[in-house]
Design a protein around this motif. Structure first.
Motif, PDB file in Angstrom:
ATOM      1  N   ASP A 180      17.750  41.108  15.317  1.00 22.67           N
ATOM      2  CA  ASP A 180      16.533  40.335  15.544  1.00 22.67           C
ATOM      3  C   ASP A 180      16.729  39.483  16.793  1.00 22.67           C
ATOM      4  N   ALA A 181      15.780  39.564  17.721  1.00 21.16           N
ATOM      5  CA  ALA A 181      15.919  38.863  18.995  1.00 21.16           C
ATOM      6  C   ALA A 181      15.889  37.348  18.829  1.00 21.16           C
ATOM      7  N   GLU A 182      15.127  36.848  17.874  1.00 16.49           N
ATOM      8  CA  GLU A 182      14.999  35.409  17.692  1.00 16.49           C
ATOM      9  C   GLU A 182      16.172  34.807  16.926  1.00 16.49           C
ATOM     10  N   THR A 183      16.506  35.401  15.781  1.00 12.71           N
ATOM     11  CA  THR A 183      17.544  34.823  14.922  1.00 12.71           C
ATOM     12  C   THR A 183      18.935  35.371  15.221  1.00 12.71           C
ATOM     13  N   ARG A 184      19.035  36.430  15.991  1.00 12.99           N
ATOM     14  CA  ARG A 184      20.300  37.089  16.320  1.00 12.99           C
ATOM     15  C   ARG A 184      20.998  37.633  15.072  1.00 12.99           C
ATOM     16  N   TYR A 185      20.197  37.921  14.022  1.00 17.95           N
ATOM     17  CA  TYR A 185      20.742  38.455  12.771  1.00 17.95           C
ATOM     18  C   TYR A 185      20.801  39.979  12.871  1.00 17.95           C
ATOM     19  N   ARG A 186      21.949  40.562  12.551  1.00 14.59           N
ATOM     20  CA  ARG A 186      22.118  42.010  12.578  1.00 14.59           C
ATOM     21  C   ARG A 186      21.799  42.597  11.205  1.00 14.59           C
ATOM     22  N   SER A 187      21.093  43.708  11.222  1.00 19.06           N
ATOM     23  CA  SER A 187      20.775  44.406   9.984  1.00 19.06           C
ATOM     24  C   SER A 187      20.825  45.908  10.233  1.00 19.06           C
ATOM     25  N   THR A 188      20.587  46.683   9.183  1.00 24.35           N
ATOM     26  CA  THR A 188      20.702  48.132   9.256  1.00 24.35           C
ATOM     27  C   THR A 188      19.376  48.780   8.915  1.00 24.35           C
ATOM     28  N   VAL A 189      19.041  49.836   9.654  1.00 25.19           N
ATOM     29  CA  VAL A 189      17.839  50.624   9.397  1.00 25.19           C
ATOM     30  C   VAL A 189      18.272  52.069   9.195  1.00 25.19           C
ATOM     31  N   TYR A 190      17.835  52.658   8.069  1.00 31.50           N
ATOM     32  CA  TYR A 190      18.111  54.057   7.773  1.00 31.50           C
ATOM     33  C   TYR A 190      16.832  54.860   7.958  1.00 31.50           C
ATOM     34  N   LYS A 191      16.927  56.002   8.626  1.00 29.90           N
ATOM     35  CA  LYS A 191      15.809  56.947   8.676  1.00 29.90           C
ATOM     36  C   LYS A 191      16.117  58.023   7.650  1.00 29.90           C
ATOM     37  N   VAL A 192      15.197  58.193   6.687  1.00 30.14           N
ATOM     38  CA  VAL A 192      15.463  59.014   5.512  1.00 30.14           C
ATOM     39  C   VAL A 192      14.333  60.015   5.296  1.00 30.14           C
ATOM     40  N   MET A 193      14.693  61.175   4.757  1.00 31.65           N
ATOM     41  CA  MET A 193      13.705  62.163   4.334  1.00 31.65           C
ATOM     42  C   MET A 193      14.078  62.594   2.917  1.00 31.65           C
ATOM     43  N   PHE A 194      13.066  62.687   2.032  1.00 30.73           N
ATOM     44  CA  PHE A 194      13.316  63.107   0.656  1.00 30.73           C
ATOM     45  C   PHE A 194      12.057  63.733   0.078  1.00 30.73           C
ATOM     46  N   PHE A 195      12.232  64.415  -1.059  1.00 28.11           N
ATOM     47  CA  PHE A 195      11.106  65.028  -1.760  1.00 28.11           C
ATOM     48  C   PHE A 195      10.831  64.222  -3.022  1.00 28.11           C
ATOM     49  N   ASN A 196       9.609  63.703  -3.138  1.00 31.13           N
ATOM     50  CA  ASN A 196       9.186  62.927  -4.301  1.00 31.13           C
ATOM     51  C   ASN A 196       8.582  63.892  -5.310  1.00 31.13           C
ATOM     52  N   GLN A 197       9.264  64.099  -6.449  1.00 32.96           N
ATOM     53  CA  GLN A 197       8.804  65.060  -7.443  1.00 32.96           C
ATOM     54  C   GLN A 197       7.598  64.557  -8.225  1.00 32.96           C
ATOM     55  N   ASP A 198       7.410  63.238  -8.309  1.00 33.55           N
ATOM     56  CA  ASP A 198       6.261  62.696  -9.032  1.00 33.55           C
ATOM     57  C   ASP A 198       4.955  63.024  -8.312  1.00 33.55           C
ATOM     58  N   SER A 199       4.935  62.848  -6.994  1.00 30.52           N
ATOM     59  CA  SER A 199       3.708  63.101  -6.231  1.00 30.52           C
ATOM     60  C   SER A 199       3.723  64.471  -5.559  1.00 30.52           C
ATOM     61  N   ASN A 200       4.833  65.209  -5.690  1.00 28.23           N
ATOM     62  CA  ASN A 200       4.978  66.540  -5.100  1.00 28.23           C
ATOM     63  C   ASN A 200       4.790  66.491  -3.585  1.00 28.23           C
ATOM     64  N   GLN A 201       5.399  65.488  -2.934  1.00 27.18           N
ATOM     65  CA  GLN A 201       5.260  65.298  -1.500  1.00 27.18           C
ATOM     66  C   GLN A 201       6.629  65.098  -0.852  1.00 27.18           C
ATOM     67  N   THR A 202       6.711  65.485   0.412  1.00 29.78           N
ATOM     68  CA  THR A 202       7.891  65.208   1.206  1.00 29.78           C
ATOM     69  C   THR A 202       7.649  63.933   1.987  1.00 29.78           C
ATOM     70  N   CYS A 203       8.547  62.980   1.847  1.00 38.71           N
ATOM     71  CA  CYS A 203       8.397  61.679   2.496  1.00 38.71           C
ATOM     72  C   CYS A 203       9.461  61.519   3.571  1.00 38.71           C
ATOM     73  N   ILE A 204       9.064  60.920   4.670  1.00 43.63           N
ATOM     74  CA  ILE A 204       9.982  60.592   5.749  1.00 43.63           C
ATOM     75  C   ILE A 204       9.658  59.188   6.219  1.00 43.63           C
ATOM     76  N   GLY A 205      10.685  58.409   6.512  1.00 43.25           N
ATOM     77  CA  GLY A 205      10.422  57.050   6.952  1.00 43.25           C
ATOM     78  C   GLY A 205      11.689  56.234   7.073  1.00 43.25           C
ATOM     79  N   PHE A 206      11.504  54.926   7.074  1.00 46.30           N
ATOM     80  CA  PHE A 206      12.585  53.999   7.332  1.00 46.30           C
ATOM     81  C   PHE A 206      12.820  53.078   6.141  1.00 46.30           C
ATOM     82  N   ILE A 207      14.089  52.732   5.927  1.00 45.87           N
ATOM     83  CA  ILE A 207      14.481  51.705   4.967  1.00 45.87           C
ATOM     84  C   ILE A 207      15.234  50.653   5.770  1.00 45.87           C
ATOM     85  N   HIS A 208      14.762  49.420   5.688  1.00 45.16           N
ATOM     86  CA  HIS A 208      15.375  48.321   6.432  1.00 45.16           C
ATOM     87  C   HIS A 208      16.129  47.428   5.459  1.00 45.16           C
ATOM     88  N   LYS A 209      17.433  47.305   5.666  1.00 39.06           N
ATOM     89  CA  LYS A 209      18.270  46.451   4.824  1.00 39.06           C
ATOM     90  C   LYS A 209      18.280  45.060   5.439  1.00 39.06           C
TER      91      LYS A 209
END
Length: 105
Positions: A63-92
């Motif tokens: 973060d440019a303001e707070t100088r706090y380091r964090s992790t971002v994962y780019k993930v792809m998975f298949f959601n069996q409940d909605s029968n859809q393929t999801c792709i996106g980011f998870i920010h820790k």
């Protein structure tokens, strides 16, 4: 003038092969651990019935303001409940808090 070709000793070939196999096993083991960790994270976010989790990328961001380091994962998975393929980011974020940004099709 004829060049002499010297063969590698069998012991050297065996050692090189063993190193390659150990490196491949280590890579697959670490990849599996990362995917299992993200399955647990996705379950905590609310995606319970998923399969085929793939970690595309892992980035360290700051973060440019707070100088706090964090992790971002780019993930792809298949959601069996909605029968859809999801792709996106998870920010820790701080305190093991995760935010998501997924596009499911």
């Amino acid at each position: 003038m004829q060049n002499e070709i010297r063969r590698l000793p069998k012991k050297t070939i065996f050692i090189i092969g063993a190193i390659i196999i150990i490196a491949l096993i280590g890579f697959l083991f670490l990849k599996n651990l990362k995917e299992q960790k993200l399955v647990e994270i996705l379950e905590s976010i609310g995606y319970k019935n998923i399969k085929d989790v793939t970690v595309i990328n892992k980035l360290s961001v700051e973060d440019a303001e707070t100088r706090y380091r964090s992790t971002v994962y780019k993930v792809m998975f298949f959601n069996q409940d909605s029968n859809q393929t999801c792709i996106g980011f998870i920010h820790k974020e701080r305190d093991e808090h995760y935010t998501k940004d997924f596009d499911c099709k």
